[in-house]
Design an enzyme around this catalytic site. Structure first.
Site, short mmCIF file in Angstrom:
data_model
loop_
_atom_site.label_atom_id
_atom_site.label_comp_id
_atom_site.label_asym_id
_atom_site.label_seq_id
_atom_site.Cartn_x
_atom_site.Cartn_y
_atom_site.Cartn_z
N ASP A 1 0.92 -1.27 0.05
CA ASP A 1 0.15 0.13 -0.07
C ASP A 1 0.76 1.38 0.01
O ASP A 1 0.65 2.01 -0.87
CB ASP A 1 -0.92 0.00 1.34
CG ASP A 1 -0.27 -0.17 2.69
OD1 ASP A 1 1.01 -0.72 2.71
OD2 ASP A 1 -1.09 -0.30 3.66
N ASP B 1 7.33 3.86 3.30
CA ASP B 1 7.62 5.06 4.20
C ASP B 1 9.18 5.20 4.33
O ASP B 1 9.94 5.31 3.53
CB ASP B 1 6.88 4.96 5.44
CG ASP B 1 6.91 6.07 6.45
OD1 ASP B 1 7.28 7.16 5.95
OD2 ASP B 1 6.83 5.77 7.59
P1 IMP Z 1 8.12 1.31 6.35
O1 IMP Z 1 8.47 0.17 6.85
O2 IMP Z 1 8.58 2.86 7.32
O3 IMP Z 1 8.18 1.86 4.93
O4 IMP Z 1 6.43 1.43 6.49
C1 IMP Z 1 5.70 1.00 5.78
C2 IMP Z 1 4.28 0.29 6.56
O5 IMP Z 1 4.04 1.21 7.42
C3 IMP Z 1 3.10 0.50 5.52
O6 IMP Z 1 3.01 -0.73 4.73
C4 IMP Z 1 2.20 0.92 6.43
O7 IMP Z 1 1.28 -0.02 6.73
C5 IMP Z 1 2.56 1.65 7.36
N1 IMP Z 1 2.42 3.21 7.28
C6 IMP Z 1 3.52 4.12 6.69
N2 IMP Z 1 2.81 5.37 6.70
C7 IMP Z 1 1.60 5.08 6.71
C8 IMP Z 1 0.77 6.20 6.68
O8 IMP Z 1 0.94 7.12 6.40
N3 IMP Z 1 -0.85 5.77 7.02
C9 IMP Z 1 -0.89 4.51 7.61
N4 IMP Z 1 0.18 3.57 7.38
C10 IMP Z 1 1.36 3.89 7.16
MG MG Z 2 1.23 -2.35 5.14
#
Ligand code: IMP
Ligand code: MG
Length: 175
Positions: free
Chosen positions: A95, A98
């Site tokens: 989805d 980040d």
């Molecule tokens: P990462 O490991 O920091 O890249 O985070 C990825 C995961 O964090 C995504 O798959 C989402 O489940 C969650 N996430 C990151 N940003 C958001 C946001 O703005 N809203 C909701 N979920 C988020």
């Molecule tokens: Mg996710």
């Protein structure tokens, strides 16, 4: 909710565009779509209907240790693949990316499974927040560093059913 960032019509058009590209790029491959639960389900169901080549689907569920709005980088696999992916081409459907920590962990993990190739399609990309550089093959949209909800994406398990992508008011999640 603060504002609608991407409308339902724009999302439908993006799925058509990505579906056409994916159908072309993987036309002679054994494609397995791997949706990352739960956030990717809405995007995945719309996207897969736009893919015109044979493919199968799988799901994984991962969670990042720690609570709150940011991920810790330590990922726990709650649900693994059911299928043997040896020789198959994996397209991870996510989805939102980040920091990149979740996907980076997942790709390293799947590399041990002898897939023919691993690609990623991610609907939303918060590029400015990236700490882990990972190659994302297809990106739907870049989004600003705000808390995003809707179209499968939650805040505290809510808002996933919104048919559009929106931002959440700061005062809701910066508590
Ligand atoms: P990462 O490991 O920091 O890249 O985070 C990825 C995961 O964090 C995504 O798959 C989402 O489940 C969650 N996430 C990151 N940003 C958001 C946001 O703005 N809203 C909701 N979920 C988020
Ligand atoms: Mg996710």
């Amino acid at each position: 909710m603060k504002e609608i960032l991407i409308s339902r019509e724009e999302l439908a058009e993006k799925c058509r565009e990505l579906g056409a590209k994916i159908s072309e790029d993987f036309k002679d491959k054994e494609l397995v779509l791997v949706g990352i639960l739960k956030g990717s389900v809405v995007f995945m169901t719309d996207l897969m209907k736009e893919i015109t080549i044979p493919c199968s689907i799988e799901f994984m569920e991962v969670s990042s240790y720690g609570t709150g709005a940011t991920s810790s980088g330590v990922v726990k696999i709650n649900k693994d693949l059911d299928m043997d992916i040896t020789g198959k081409h994996i397209l991870i459907i996510e989805d939102i990316i980040d920091t990149g920590l979740t996907l980076s962990y997942l790709v390293d993990y799947l590399k041990t499974r002898k897939a023919e190739g691993i690609d990623i399609v991610c609907l939303l990309d918060k590029k400015e927040r990236r700490t882990k550089d990972i190659p994302v093959t297809y990106v739907g949209y870049e989004v600003p560093d705000e808390f995003i909800i809707g179209y499968g994406i939650d805040y505290a398990e809510k808002y996933r059913n919104l048919p559009y992508v929106a931002s959440l008011k700061d005062e809701v999640y910066r508590k």
